[in-house]
Design a protein around this motif. Structure first.
Motif, PDB file in Angstrom:
ATOM      1  N   LYS A  80       0.872  -1.670  -0.398  1.00 35.58           N
ATOM      2  CA  LYS A  80       0.135  -0.271  -0.002  1.00 35.58           C
ATOM      3  C   LYS A  80       0.791   0.867  -0.199  1.00 35.58           C
ATOM      4  CE  LYS A  80      -3.945   2.297   2.580  1.00 35.58           C
ATOM      5  NZ  LYS A  80      -4.655   2.246   4.048  1.00 35.58           N
ATOM      6  N   ILE A  81       0.755   1.811  -0.607  1.00 37.13           N
ATOM      7  CA  ILE A  81       1.328   3.439  -1.277  1.00 37.13           C
ATOM      8  C   ILE A  81       0.667   4.630  -1.611  1.00 37.13           C
ATOM      9  CG2 ILE A  81       3.502   2.026  -1.848  1.00 37.13           C
ATOM     10  CD1 ILE A  81       1.971   2.856  -4.724  1.00 37.13           C
ATOM     11  N   ALA A 122       9.971   3.665 -12.228  1.00 38.95           N
ATOM     12  CA  ALA A 122      10.282   3.416 -13.705  1.00 38.95           C
ATOM     13  C   ALA A 122       9.828   2.917 -14.081  1.00 38.95           C
ATOM     14  CB  ALA A 122      11.547   2.554 -13.790  1.00 38.95           C
ATOM     15  N   TYR A 123       8.360   1.323 -13.974  1.00 33.13           N
ATOM     16  CA  TYR A 123       7.696   0.696 -14.366  1.00 33.13           C
ATOM     17  C   TYR A 123       6.773   1.881 -15.088  1.00 33.13           C
ATOM     18  CZ  TYR A 123       8.699  -3.901 -13.297  1.00 33.13           C
ATOM     19  OH  TYR A 123       9.112  -5.561 -13.368  1.00 33.13           O
ATOM     20  N   HIS A 124       6.030   2.832 -13.855  1.00 34.37           N
ATOM     21  CA  HIS A 124       5.181   3.824 -13.656  1.00 34.37           C
ATOM     22  C   HIS A 124       5.236   4.775 -14.947  1.00 34.37           C
ATOM     23  CE1 HIS A 124       1.296   5.494 -12.821  1.00 34.37           C
ATOM     24  NE2 HIS A 124       1.729   6.739 -12.577  1.00 34.37           N
ATOM     25  N   ALA A 144       3.866  -1.826  -8.628  1.00 37.72           N
ATOM     26  CA  ALA A 144       2.784  -0.588  -7.494  1.00 37.72           C
ATOM     27  C   ALA A 144       2.000  -0.001  -7.888  1.00 37.72           C
ATOM     28  CB  ALA A 144       3.680   0.364  -7.084  1.00 37.72           C
ATOM     29  N   THR A 145       1.709  -0.013  -9.568  1.00 39.77           N
ATOM     30  CA  THR A 145       0.903   0.850  -9.613  1.00 39.77           C
ATOM     31  C   THR A 145       0.225   0.154 -11.356  1.00 39.77           C
ATOM     32  OG1 THR A 145       2.071   2.363 -11.299  1.00 39.77           O
ATOM     33  CG2 THR A 145       1.035   2.950  -8.892  1.00 39.77           C
ATOM     34  N   TRP A 146       0.269  -1.206 -10.835  1.00 41.37           N
ATOM     35  CA  TRP A 146      -0.621  -1.962 -12.191  1.00 41.37           C
ATOM     36  C   TRP A 146      -2.329  -1.960 -12.538  1.00 41.37           C
ATOM     37  CZ3 TRP A 146      -4.167  -5.470 -11.204  1.00 41.37           C
ATOM     38  CH2 TRP A 146      -4.505  -6.639  -9.876  1.00 41.37           C
TER      39      TRP A 146
END
Length: 218
Positions: A80-81, A122-124, A144-146
């Motif tokens: 959870k972020i 980096a993903y986001h 984290a934000t998929w």
């Protein structure tokens, strides 16, 4: 414009490609600066940018103020972020990408790399960026934000390389495997490589990263 403070390392007099490399929680841009000479890039002229995350309170560390790309509210599998903070960090990295383009490096020759928390950013950033990038390198990290990300058609087929330690107790390898699954669900074809290590990097991995960069930026 006020850019994130950062370290710059250039492997040639006139860089024709850029790598923006994000550190993990509690670290700094200096973390991966020593890696550059070990990548074996030969005569590739690459500008490496190692930004420093802002210092913010981190909930899972008792609210202690430290360099962090976003607050982590719980250490469960989902992590959870604070999504507003990861978006703000993504915007700041996006500004660095834009500056590289203004310097004459096309987006297609810019790689995003990130370790742990930096990998989540980096993903986001990479998957939502509106121009096609050269690639994303995700080191010992998670997606984290998929659930909330709005993918960009420009990076629907961006090369993604996922590297993880099979003894990682901070970000268990299962989280890296889950990220690969979510990426595949989005239509990407991520390359996955694990190493006999904990939450760290190893020389074998650094050599593989060098090979990937030579492939992406040749």
């Amino acid at each position: 414009m006020n850019y994130l403070p950062h370290i710059t390392v250039e492997t040639g007099a006139t860089p024709t490609a850029s790598v923006i490399w994000l550190h993990g929680l509690g670290a700094s841009g200096h973390d991966f600066e020593p890696v550059v000479p070990h990548l074996g890039l030969g005569d590739l002229a690459v500008r490496f940018i190692f930004p420093h995350a802002p210092e913010i309170p981190v909930t899972i560390n008792g609210g202690y103020v430290m360099p962090a790309w976003y607050d982590i509210l719980a250490m469960d599998f989902e992590r959870k972020i604070d999504e507003a903070q990861i978006q703000a960090s993504s915007d700041a990295i996006g500004a660095l990408i834009e500056r590289e383009r203004e310097r004459g490096v096309p987006a297609e020759r810019i790689v995003l790399a990130g370790f742990s928390q930096g990998g989540a950013v980096a993903y986001h950033t990479g998957l939502s960026y509106p121009h096609p990038l050269a690639g994303i390198l995700a080191l010992s990290t998670y997606f984290a934000t998929w659930k909330s990300i709005t993918p960009s058609p420009a990076n629907a087929q961006v090369p993604v390389y996922v590297f993880h330690g099979d003894r990682d107790e901070v970000v268990p390898e299962a989280m890296g495997v889950e990220a690969r699954r979510r990426l595949k669900d989005m239509g990407l074809n991520p390359h996955y490589q694990s190493y006999p290590m904990a939450h760290e990097v190893c020389m074998e991995e650094i050599h593989h990263i060098g090979q990937v960069l030579r492939k992406l930026l040749a």
